[in-house]
Design a protein around this motif. Structure first.
Motif, PDB file in Angstrom:
ATOM      1  N   PHE A   7       0.792  -1.096   0.031  1.00 17.10           N
ATOM      2  CA  PHE A   7      -0.053   0.058   0.063  1.00 17.10           C
ATOM      3  C   PHE A   7       0.667   1.297  -0.143  1.00 17.10           C
ATOM      4  N   GLY A   8       0.478   2.342  -0.846  1.00 22.55           N
ATOM      5  CA  GLY A   8       1.254   3.455  -0.964  1.00 22.55           C
ATOM      6  C   GLY A   8       1.172   4.533   0.408  1.00 22.55           C
ATOM      7  N   GLY A   9       0.411   4.417   1.221  1.00 22.23           N
ATOM      8  CA  GLY A   9       0.410   4.955   2.527  1.00 22.23           C
ATOM      9  C   GLY A   9       1.485   4.417   3.427  1.00 22.23           C
ATOM     10  N   GLU A  51      -2.295  12.447  -3.401  1.00 22.91           N
ATOM     11  CA  GLU A  51      -3.176  12.345  -2.341  1.00 22.91           C
ATOM     12  C   GLU A  51      -3.706  13.831  -2.563  1.00 22.91           C
ATOM     13  N   ARG A  58      -1.491  16.869  -2.300  1.00 26.63           N
ATOM     14  CA  ARG A  58      -0.090  16.335  -1.975  1.00 26.63           C
ATOM     15  C   ARG A  58       0.565  15.288  -2.962  1.00 26.63           C
ATOM     16  N   ALA A  67     -14.837   0.505  -4.036  1.00 27.69           N
ATOM     17  CA  ALA A  67     -13.870   1.814  -3.743  1.00 27.69           C
ATOM     18  C   ALA A  67     -12.936   1.533  -2.552  1.00 27.69           C
ATOM     19  N   SER A  68     -11.962   1.068  -3.039  1.00 27.83           N
ATOM     20  CA  SER A  68     -10.816   0.592  -1.930  1.00 27.83           C
ATOM     21  C   SER A  68      -9.483   0.868  -2.508  1.00 27.83           C
ATOM     22  N   LYS A 117     -11.034  10.420  -3.184  1.00 33.28           N
ATOM     23  CA  LYS A 117     -11.528  10.171  -1.879  1.00 33.28           C
ATOM     24  C   LYS A 117     -12.937  10.340  -1.979  1.00 33.28           C
ATOM     25  N   PRO A 118     -13.692   9.817  -0.793  1.00 38.96           N
ATOM     26  CA  PRO A 118     -15.288  10.008  -0.602  1.00 38.96           C
ATOM     27  C   PRO A 118     -15.629  11.353  -0.810  1.00 38.96           C
ATOM     28  N   ALA A 171      -9.804   3.715   9.775  1.00 38.02           N
ATOM     29  CA  ALA A 171     -10.637   4.018   8.627  1.00 38.02           C
ATOM     30  C   ALA A 171     -10.521   2.953   7.815  1.00 38.02           C
ATOM     31  N   GLY A 172     -10.908   1.506   8.192  1.00 37.52           N
ATOM     32  CA  GLY A 172     -10.837   0.537   7.549  1.00 37.52           C
ATOM     33  C   GLY A 172      -9.477   0.030   7.074  1.00 37.52           C
ATOM     34  N   LYS A 192     -13.113   7.817  11.680  1.00 36.88           N
ATOM     35  CA  LYS A 192     -12.380   6.709  11.393  1.00 36.88           C
ATOM     36  C   LYS A 192     -12.669   5.283  12.155  1.00 36.88           C
ATOM     37  N   ARG A 226       5.126   8.180  11.703  1.00 38.09           N
ATOM     38  CA  ARG A 226       4.672   8.523  10.490  1.00 38.09           C
ATOM     39  C   ARG A 226       5.868   8.209   9.718  1.00 38.09           C
ATOM     40  N   PRO A 278       1.995   7.759   6.840  1.00 38.95           N
ATOM     41  CA  PRO A 278       0.829   8.241   7.429  1.00 38.95           C
ATOM     42  C   PRO A 278      -0.393   7.368   7.472  1.00 38.95           C
ATOM     43  N   LYS A 331      -1.625  10.526  15.772  1.00 37.83           N
ATOM     44  CA  LYS A 331      -1.496  11.757  16.025  1.00 37.83           C
ATOM     45  C   LYS A 331      -1.511  12.331  17.542  1.00 37.83           C
TER      46      LYS A 331
HETATM   47  N1  COA Z   1      -0.570   6.688  -0.456  1.00 39.20           N
HETATM   48  C1  COA Z   1      -0.030   7.908   0.542  1.00 39.20           C
HETATM   49  N2  COA Z   1      -0.503   8.258   1.576  1.00 39.20           N
HETATM   50  C2  COA Z   1      -1.652   7.806   1.819  1.00 39.20           C
HETATM   51  C3  COA Z   1      -2.559   6.908   0.862  1.00 39.20           C
HETATM   52  C4  COA Z   1      -1.737   6.416  -0.033  1.00 39.20           C
HETATM   53  N3  COA Z   1      -2.329   5.398  -0.944  1.00 39.20           N
HETATM   54  N4  COA Z   1      -3.650   6.620   1.586  1.00 39.20           N
HETATM   55  C5  COA Z   1      -3.773   7.661   2.710  1.00 39.20           C
HETATM   56  N5  COA Z   1      -2.692   8.226   2.767  1.00 39.20           N
HETATM   57  C6  COA Z   1      -2.281   9.352   3.810  1.00 39.20           C
HETATM   58  C7  COA Z   1      -3.483  10.253   3.751  1.00 39.20           C
HETATM   59  O1  COA Z   1      -3.082  11.469   2.806  1.00 39.20           O
HETATM   60  C8  COA Z   1      -3.276  10.918   5.069  1.00 39.20           C
HETATM   61  O2  COA Z   1      -2.263  11.688   5.236  1.00 39.20           O
HETATM   62  P1  COA Z   1      -2.083  12.893   6.135  1.00 39.20           P
HETATM   63  O3  COA Z   1      -1.973  12.661   7.509  1.00 39.20           O
HETATM   64  O4  COA Z   1      -0.931  13.688   5.819  1.00 39.20           O
HETATM   65  O5  COA Z   1      -3.381  13.875   6.027  1.00 39.20           O
HETATM   66  C9  COA Z   1      -3.051   9.657   5.933  1.00 39.20           C
HETATM   67  O6  COA Z   1      -2.756   8.664   5.173  1.00 39.20           O
HETATM   68  C10 COA Z   1      -4.491   9.136   6.570  1.00 39.20           C
HETATM   69  O7  COA Z   1      -5.051   8.947   5.502  1.00 39.20           O
HETATM   70  P2  COA Z   1      -6.768   8.577   5.435  1.00 39.20           P
HETATM   71  O8  COA Z   1      -6.948   7.212   6.267  1.00 39.20           O
HETATM   72  O9  COA Z   1      -7.336   8.213   4.176  1.00 39.20           O
HETATM   73  O10 COA Z   1      -7.532   9.416   6.135  1.00 39.20           O
HETATM   74  P3  COA Z   1      -8.034  11.015   5.502  1.00 39.20           P
HETATM   75  O11 COA Z   1      -8.297  11.928   6.883  1.00 39.20           O
HETATM   76  O12 COA Z   1      -7.078  11.415   4.362  1.00 39.20           O
HETATM   77  O13 COA Z   1      -9.208  10.562   4.858  1.00 39.20           O
HETATM   78  C11 COA Z   1     -11.290   9.378   4.844  1.00 39.20           C
HETATM   79  C12 COA Z   1     -10.665  10.100   5.726  1.00 39.20           C
HETATM   80  C13 COA Z   1     -12.329   8.625   5.724  1.00 39.20           C
HETATM   81  C14 COA Z   1     -12.103   9.964   3.852  1.00 39.20           C
HETATM   82  C15 COA Z   1     -10.590   8.101   4.321  1.00 39.20           C
HETATM   83  O14 COA Z   1      -9.924   7.313   5.329  1.00 39.20           O
HETATM   84  C16 COA Z   1     -11.292   7.189   3.398  1.00 39.20           C
HETATM   85  O15 COA Z   1     -11.395   7.245   2.217  1.00 39.20           O
HETATM   86  N6  COA Z   1     -11.409   5.818   4.060  1.00 39.20           N
HETATM   87  C17 COA Z   1     -11.962   4.815   3.057  1.00 39.20           C
HETATM   88  C18 COA Z   1     -11.042   3.719   3.519  1.00 39.20           C
HETATM   89  C19 COA Z   1     -11.177   2.421   2.666  1.00 39.20           C
HETATM   90  O16 COA Z   1     -11.579   2.532   1.728  1.00 39.20           O
HETATM   91  N7  COA Z   1     -10.447   1.322   3.310  1.00 39.20           N
HETATM   92  C20 COA Z   1     -10.403   0.136   2.466  1.00 39.20           C
HETATM   93  C21 COA Z   1     -10.840  -0.870   3.415  1.00 39.20           C
HETATM   94  S1  COA Z   1     -11.935  -1.652   2.632  1.00 39.20           S
END
Ligand code: COA
Ligand code: AMP
Length: 630
Positions: free
Chosen positions: A140-142, A168, A171, A279-280, A308-309, A501-502, A533, A563, A568, A573
């Motif tokens: 995963f990219g995060g 993102e 960013r 949407a994952s 994103k949603p 957040a899943g 989340k 982090r 991320p 936090k």
């Molecule tokens: N690559 C790099 N960074 C990523 C990333 C990726 N693929 N996905 C998430 N991140 C980063 C985000 O930019 C965020 O960074 P920040 O701390 O600088 O803001 C951090 O990781 C947390 O991300 P996220 O969990 O996506 O939180 P969010 O506050 O940006 O968004 C939601 C909240 C609810 C909109 C989001 O969590 C979401 O879309 N959730 C759905 C999750 C999902 O589909 N899960 C799959 C399981 S079936």
């Protein structure tokens, strides 16, 4: 046939049930039987068959005259682009990519790590590996460089396929420096990398080591599908466990194809040709199973959504995509709906789009809270089906068998066990419990096709994590109950895994990172409730004697450390310095009690607590972080 009949049909003849399901797959050599009992609680499915995943997901649809059907829609509100790829185009693209990989020495059984954002090339990379019988591991990219390095050392890949960047909101995620950092950190060095340059950021390639995606494919001979055994690993996907070392879940080829194909009609109720959208992210199991493999194997159109949603551009994105691409079944995580609901509580955006094409919405990945389900039902007017599964199983353990029979929905329950799963609630000693009683959720062995046969390079850990606690069963790590009608309820994890957040994360892994801070003597990470989340990680650190730097400096460093080391996505936090941690007399940290205090829930003072006064100190620290207010 209704659900009950289908389930009983499986229970009375599992072998016949799965052999019949296997008919829907193209085999180079048909398996002689479904289940192979390897002894000692290890099982494999369709082990002596020969098949190829890419053939089943791509080529066979072209051969059947459906080459003109769209296979992948890339809808990217982040870049403002839309791109459609037909099955015929997909076959050509994947065959060429596989040819290029083969020309660089990638063969059956070699591991290839894929580190890519939500672009169709991520699926093409997965399929190209499958075409050659190479074993991919998508990261995963995060995740940060360190997590990638851990996976490089465990999977020992011959190559890494990556993109130059991810996007993102607001960013650019610079993948190439992360990748270079990971390769530096890892002991194992892959032979080469293969970089998909995105126009948003072109990465610097090192001569002779990093190869350009397009240049690399120039003039190569496209590769044909390589038949592999039913028990050949299709992929390894790492997931969080109790410790920082991730578990490499293995997926075998034959069972994966058979089970996923079965789910598309029976659970998601789509027919070949229909558009299906999960949407994952490809980095998670939902992305593997339901963005890439299952819809393609079943001949559906799948959507790769880069957005994103909310905020890309607004809370109407989901409805826009559903309407634009005539999505029949939609799968997302409850947290995504909580984000949409927060921005659009009345569902005004839904009214702007025609979503009459949509038949049902499926939720998974974390507990679906009744408020969110009721809201989604109200604003869309569609049935909302919660379903429960795990990276380990790769597909639904309990859900709504909508393509067989739409059973009554009970809000709070992901409904009923799927054929293949004999789900039982056990007490601590492993005895089955009565309906309505809370216990550990376990599945009687063998697990069905498509589930993990073991962990990569870690059979002992596989046994210890899943098989040893309840002999004869697979321990899911979740606690819950089954009601009188056979509906399952998932209440909590029984281990140190939390769900943010899943996303599945290990508090143990975060503790290992915090413990490495030079000023931290001891620490604990817990998962506290969060409206958006579901859960958020929160750290408590006790400082080494003599350290008297400002506490907020230290907590900021702790936040940065997590982090930098995990990424991320950990969303770490919240952190506080405390004098002591609450423990039992034998020294076990009372994390569950801390969670109850944070969430303002009632709790019983553990009889074995060493010093109850510490709980008051913890409460003060929690209040300073905005928790334990009740
Ligand atoms: N690559 C790099 N960074 C990523 C990333 C990726 N693929 N996905 C998430 N991140 C980063 C985000 O930019 C965020 O960074 P920040 O701390 O600088 O803001 C951090 O990781 C947390 O991300 P996220 O969990 O996506 O939180 P969010 O506050 O940006 O968004 C939601 C909240 C609810 C909109 C989001 O969590 C979401 O879309 N959730 C759905 C999750 C999902 O589909 N899960 C799959 C399981 S079936
Ligand atoms: P993952 O392996 O990331 O899919 O996470 C699996 C874990 O997420 C499960 O073991 C559960 O703890 C949780 N989970 C997934 N789906 C559900 C659901 N529908 N209801 C409750 N918890 C869920």
């Amino acid at each position: 046939m209704g659900y009950q009949e289908v389930y009983e049909g499986w229970a009375s003849d599992p072998e016949g049930f799965w052999m019949q399901a296997a008919e829907a797959i193209d085999w180079d050599r048909k398996p002689s039987k479904a289940l192979f009992d390897k002894g000692n609680d290890l099982y494999e499915w369709f082990a002596d068959g020969l098949t190829n995943t890419c053939w089943n997901a791509v080529d066979r649809h072209v051969e059947a005259g459906r080459g003109g059907q769209v296979a992948i829609i890339h809808d990217s509100p982040i870049t403002g682009t839309l791109h459609k790829i037909t099955y015929a185009e997909l076959r050509n693209r994947v065959a060429r990519l596989a040819g290029a990989l083969r020309a660089k020495g990638i063969e059956k059984g070699d591991r290839v790590i894929i580190y890519m954002p939500m672009v169709p090339e991520a699926l093409e990379a997965m399929l190209a590996c499958a075409r050659l019988g190479a074993i991919h591991s998508v990261v995963f990219g995060g995740f940060a460089a360190n997590e990638l390095a851990v996976r490089i050392d465990d999977a020992t890949p011959k190559a890494i396929i990556a993109a130059s960047c991810g996007l993102e909101p607001g960013r650019v995620v610079h993948y190439k420096p992360l990748l270079d950092g990971a390769i530096d950190l890892a002991k194992h060095k892959p032979d080469f990398t293969f970089i998909f340059q995105r126009e948003q950021e072109v990465a610097k390639l090192n001569d002779g080591y990093d190869f350009d995606w397009h240049g690399f494919q120039y003039g190569v001979e496209p590769a044909d599908c390589v038949p592999v055994e039913g028990n050949h690993p299709a992929y390894i996907l790492y997931t969080s466990g109790t410790t920082g070392a991730p578990k490499g879940v293995i997926r075998h080829t034959g069972g994966h194809l058979v089970a996923l194909n079965w789910t598309m009609k029976n659970i998601y109720n789509v027919d070949p040709g229909d558009t299906f959208w999960a949407a994952s992210d490809v980095g998670w199991v939902v992305g593997h199973s339901y963005i890439c493999y299952a819809p393609l194997v079943h001949g559906n159109t799948t959507i790769v959504f880069e957005g994103k949603p909310v905020g890309t551009p607004d809370a109407g994105t989901f409805w826009r995509v559903i309407s634009d691409h005539k999505v029949r079944s939609f799968f997302t995580a409850p947290t995504a709906f909580r984000a949409v609901k927060r921005d659009d509580p009345k569902g005004e955006f839904v009214k702007k789009y025609d979503i009459s094409c949509l038949r049902a919405i499926y939720l998974a990945g974390e507990r679906a809270d009744p408020d969110t389900i009721e809201w989604a039902q109200r604003v869309t007017g569609k049935p909302i089906y919660d379903h429960w599964w795990q990276t380990e199983t790769g597909w639904t353990i309990a859900g709504m068998p909508a393509g067989i029979e739409a059973l009554p929905v009970k809000i709070g329950s992901p409904s009923v066990p799927m054929p293949g799963y004999d789900v039982q609630i056990l007490d601590e000693a492993g005895h089955p419990m009565k309906p309505g009683e809370l216990g550990a959720i376990a599945v009687k062995l063998p697990l069905p096709p498509g589930t993990l046969p073991t962990l990569w390079n870690a059979e002992d850990r596989f046994r210890k994590s899943y098989l040893s606690h309840f002999p004869g069963y697979y321990e899911t790590g979740d606690a819950g109950m089954i009601d009188e009608d056979g509906y399952l309820y998932i209440m909590a994890r029984t281990d140190d895994v939390i769900n943010v957040a899943g996303h599945r994360l290990s508090t143990g892994g975060m503790e290992e990172v915090l413990a490495a801070h030079p000023d931290v003597a001891e620490c604990a990470v817990i998962g506290v409730s969060d409206e958006l989340k579901g859960q958020l990680p929160m750290g408590f650190v006790c400082l080494t004697t003599g350290v008297n730097r400002p506490h907020d400096e230290i907590t900021k460093e702790c936040v940065k450390l997590v982090r930098d080391k995990i990424g991320p996505v950990a969303a770490f936090k919240l952190c506080a310095v405390v004098d002591r941690l609450p423990k039992t007399r034998s020294g076990k940290i009372l994390r569950a009690t801390m969670v109850k205090i944070a969430d303002s829930e009632e709790f019983k003072l553990p009889a074995t607590i060493d010093d109850p006064a510490i709980l008051d100190e913890i409460k003060v620290a929690l209040q300073a972080l905005g928790y334990a207010k009740g």
